[in-house]
Design an enzyme around this catalytic site. Structure first.
Site, PDB file in Angstrom:
ATOM      1  N   SER A 260      37.385   8.775   3.957  1.00 13.21           N
ATOM      2  CA  SER A 260      36.954   9.906   3.134  1.00 13.21           C
ATOM      3  C   SER A 260      38.031  10.173   2.098  1.00 13.21           C
ATOM      4  O   SER A 260      39.223  10.065   2.392  1.00 13.21           O
ATOM      5  CB  SER A 260      36.746  11.138   4.018  1.00 13.21           C
ATOM      6  OG  SER A 260      36.894  12.323   3.247  1.00 13.21           O
TER       7      SER A 260
ATOM      8  N   GLN B 138       1.231  -8.948 -11.622  1.00 10.07           N
ATOM      9  CA  GLN B 138       2.552  -9.512 -11.925  1.00 10.07           C
ATOM     10  C   GLN B 138       3.661  -8.638 -11.316  1.00 10.07           C
ATOM     11  O   GLN B 138       4.752  -9.108 -11.069  1.00 10.07           O
ATOM     12  CB  GLN B 138       2.760  -9.720 -13.423  1.00 10.07           C
ATOM     13  CG  GLN B 138       3.181  -8.496 -14.200  1.00 10.07           C
ATOM     14  CD  GLN B 138       3.450  -8.830 -15.666  1.00 10.07           C
ATOM     15  OE1 GLN B 138       2.973  -9.834 -16.180  1.00 10.07           O
ATOM     16  NE2 GLN B 138       4.196  -7.995 -16.340  1.00 10.07           N
TER      17      GLN B 138
ATOM     18  N   LYS C  74      39.192  10.494   8.576  1.00  9.65           N
ATOM     19  CA  LYS C  74      37.845   9.973   8.715  1.00  9.65           C
ATOM     20  C   LYS C  74      37.769   8.456   8.696  1.00  9.65           C
ATOM     21  O   LYS C  74      38.478   7.779   7.966  1.00  9.65           O
ATOM     22  CB  LYS C  74      36.942  10.502   7.582  1.00  9.65           C
ATOM     23  CG  LYS C  74      36.565  11.957   7.708  1.00  9.65           C
ATOM     24  CD  LYS C  74      35.778  12.316   8.965  1.00  9.65           C
ATOM     25  CE  LYS C  74      34.347  11.847   8.905  1.00  9.65           C
ATOM     26  NZ  LYS C  74      33.541  12.601   7.933  1.00  9.65           N
TER      27      LYS C  74
ATOM     28  N   GLU D  79      25.226   3.021   8.123  1.00  8.04           N
ATOM     29  CA  GLU D  79      24.397   4.014   7.434  1.00  8.04           C
ATOM     30  C   GLU D  79      23.617   3.364   6.292  1.00  8.04           C
ATOM     31  O   GLU D  79      22.445   3.668   6.062  1.00  8.04           O
ATOM     32  CB  GLU D  79      25.272   5.145   6.900  1.00  8.04           C
ATOM     33  CG  GLU D  79      25.913   5.961   8.011  1.00  8.04           C
ATOM     34  CD  GLU D  79      26.973   6.894   7.468  1.00  8.04           C
ATOM     35  OE1 GLU D  79      26.612   8.004   7.053  1.00  8.04           O
ATOM     36  OE2 GLU D  79      28.158   6.516   7.452  1.00  8.04           O
TER      37      GLU D  79
ATOM     38  N   HIS E  29      14.954  10.156  25.116  1.00  8.62           N
ATOM     39  CA  HIS E  29      15.046  11.476  24.441  1.00  8.62           C
ATOM     40  C   HIS E  29      16.495  11.790  24.058  1.00  8.62           C
ATOM     41  O   HIS E  29      16.857  12.962  23.935  1.00  8.62           O
ATOM     42  CB  HIS E  29      14.505  12.598  25.333  1.00  8.62           C
ATOM     43  CG  HIS E  29      13.173  12.307  25.935  1.00  8.62           C
ATOM     44  ND1 HIS E  29      11.983  12.703  25.365  1.00  8.62           N
ATOM     45  CD2 HIS E  29      12.834  11.622  27.057  1.00  8.62           C
ATOM     46  CE1 HIS E  29      10.970  12.297  26.114  1.00  8.62           C
ATOM     47  NE2 HIS E  29      11.461  11.631  27.144  1.00  8.62           N
TER      48      HIS E  29
HETATM   49  N1  ARG Z   1       3.120 -13.897 -14.873  1.00 10.48           N
HETATM   50  C1  ARG Z   1       1.801 -13.784 -14.394  1.00 10.48           C
HETATM   51  C2  ARG Z   1       1.787 -13.116 -13.008  1.00 10.48           C
HETATM   52  O1  ARG Z   1       2.706 -13.271 -12.302  1.00 10.48           O
HETATM   53  C3  ARG Z   1       1.161 -15.127 -14.251  1.00 10.48           C
HETATM   54  C4  ARG Z   1      -0.304 -15.077 -14.226  1.00 10.48           C
HETATM   55  C5  ARG Z   1      -0.798 -14.609 -15.558  1.00 10.48           C
HETATM   56  N2  ARG Z   1      -2.213 -14.772 -15.688  1.00 10.48           N
HETATM   57  C6  ARG Z   1      -2.874 -14.167 -16.639  1.00 10.48           C
HETATM   58  N3  ARG Z   1      -4.144 -14.348 -16.644  1.00 10.48           N
HETATM   59  N4  ARG Z   1      -2.319 -13.419 -17.548  1.00 10.48           N
HETATM   60  O2  ARG Z   1       0.870 -12.438 -12.657  1.00 10.48           O
END
Ligand code: ARG
Length: 468
Positions: free
Chosen positions: A288, A333, A294, A301, A161
């Site tokens: 600072s 993606q 400081k 941090e 605590h």
């Molecule tokens: N750049 C794409 C990804 O990372 C690769 C796969 C794409 N596949 C697709 N069916 N468009 O997701």
């Protein structure tokens, strides 16, 4: 009207016009997935080797593809490769560059989809990343164990605590973090095991009708068990849809971040004037612009801040995947930026923590002054009564009475007279003040896991051996 571009090179067959320029900028991923180039090239070399192995392409075509890929790799490494957002991602950029050099490149994508291609690239990336992070953790652990070794005889109050609780050595305190980072290391090792399954050959979703050899590809890429047997993913839909590894990786990074953030917070407290247990090195602190006196613990941090970012990355991935129907969806993606960011953030953070701790100076006098507080041994006083046959609950109550009396009298706990403490409980004998001898108190804690000096020394020895 959105600007038009020419038909897409790899999938443009059914389209009368190419994607809008705005769509290209919106949908490209090459700006961040080009980082996968080394793995993508490795994967393509495996694919070409496998296609030759099963007789779909000739050995000559395989060799030409390999040579072309090596040349592209060299170009990328030299910073001379031109990435084109019109080609969307790393996979199509490399394939198109290969096509310009090698006619057989048109056969490379046989029995392969970008879906299993990217899954393979990422597993190769994860295996490497897990090794790098484990190495970085090992280096941090070495420093922590060293600093612990140097501070076995320096005692401080341990806190619960954020109130003074019981005495521990600086070494025991630091070794608590050694255990946490040690588990982080194990987590990345276990993660690397789960990454070690080859998805190549899963195709877009349902494999291929062509007579490929998935085990060959797996072996080629090093997806093998301890005995060298190839490991291939057992379900083509899972292989292209699942993002467990991404989430596990980000989770292991976030948890490691929780650990380094807690060390950082402890060290921020220790380096405050109020605690004064340690001084952080000049080269990892800042001044600072206004207050000349400081010395701010900025590295620590920022470490706390980075931990927040790692948790954000994990949240991004959880949210990205949770509502997606099987199998691949283009949302996925966006799984890469948080993973890459977590990887880089965890590595630099562990390095900064290591450097900061390595050169911090423990202030023995301030530690000694703080740990001299006799209240830290109030529990030992209760144990004293237990040894005299008093039930612990009663002993606890009696010592509570003694503490209240000392507070009322305005004297330190150990400066009450025998008469006064016997007035609270007649089981106190003339030896009661011996409880307040710190070395004795520490030596009384020599069972496994406790902060007794021998225990701490043996834990340091254990870790030195583990970290060799
Ligand atoms: N750049 C794409 C990804 O990372 C690769 C796969 C794409 N596949 C697709 N069916 N468009 O997701």
């Amino acid at each position: 009207m959105a600007k038009k571009s020419t038909a897409q090179a790899t999938w443009g067959g059914r389209f009368s016009e190419g994607p809008a320029e705005l769509m290209l900028r919106f949908s490209e991923s090459v700006s961040f997935d080009k980082r996968l180039a080394p793995y993508d090239i490795q994967g393509s070399k495996a694919q070409a080797a496998m296609l030759a192995h099963v007789g779909i392409i000739t050995a000559k075509e395989r060799d030409a593809i390999h040579k072309g890929l090596d040349a592209i790799f060299a170009e990328i490494n030299a910073g001379k490769f031109t990435w084109d957002i019109a080609l969307e991602d790393v996979h199509m950029n490399i394939e198109q560059a290969l096509k310009k050099r090698v006619p057989a490149a048109a056969k490379l994508h046989t029995a392969r989809s970008r879906n299993d291609q990217v899954a393979t690239d990422m597993r190769l990336f994860f295996k490497d990343a897990a090794i790098r992070i484990q190495e970085t953790l090992t280096e941090l652990l070495r420093v922590l164990v060293d600093v612990a070794g140097q501070n076995q005889k320096i005692y401080i109050p341990g806190y619960t605590h954020l109130q003074r609780a019981q005495p521990v050595s600086v070494a025991h305190h630091l070794l608590a973090y050694v255990e946490m980072f040690g588990r982080d290391r194990e987590r990345f090792a276990a993660f690397a095991e789960r990454a070690n399954w080859c998805p190549l050959g899963s195709g877009a979703i349902a494999g291929t009708t062509l007579p490929i050899d998935r085990e060959f590809s797996a072996k080629y890429l090093g997806f093998v068990d301890a005995k060298g047997r190839p490991q291939v993913t057992p379900n083509s839909m899972d292989a292209v849809a699942d993002r467990d590894l991404f989430i596990e990786f980000a989770s292991a990074c976030a948890l490691c971040g929780v650990h380094f953030s807690r060390v950082a917070e402890d060290m921020i407290l220790w380096s405050s004037s109020e605690f004064g247990f340690a001084v952080m090195p000049d080269n990892f602190t800042t001044g600072s612009s206004l207050m000349p006196q400081k010395k701010n613990p900025d590295s620590l941090e920022i470490l706390r801040g980075k931990a927040a970012r790692l948790q954000g990355n994990l949240t991004t991935l959880f949210t990205l995947v949770k509502g997606l129907p099987l199998t691949y969806n283009r949302d996925l993606q966006d799984d890469k930026p948080p993973v890459f960011d977590s990887c880089d953030t965890v590595i630099i953070s562990l390095e900064v923590l290591r450097e900061t701790l390595q050169d911090m100076k423990v202030n023995a006098a301030r530690c000694a002054a703080a740990v001299a507080d006799p209240l830290l041994l109030a529990t030992d006083l209760a144990d004293y009564l237990v040894r005299k046959g008093v039930p612990f609950r009663d002993a606890h109550h009696a010592v509570g009475g003694v503490v209240a009396l000392a507070e009322k009298q305005g004297v330190p706990l150990n400066k009450l007279t025998l008469e006064q403490v016997r007035g609270v409980d007649k089981n106190f004998g003339s030896d009661w003040v011996e409880v307040f001898d710190l070395p004795t108190a520490m030596r009384s804690r020599e069972r496994p896991g406790m902060p007794g000096p021998k225990q701490v020394t043996s834990q340091i020895a254990r870790w030195k051996k583990l970290l060799k």
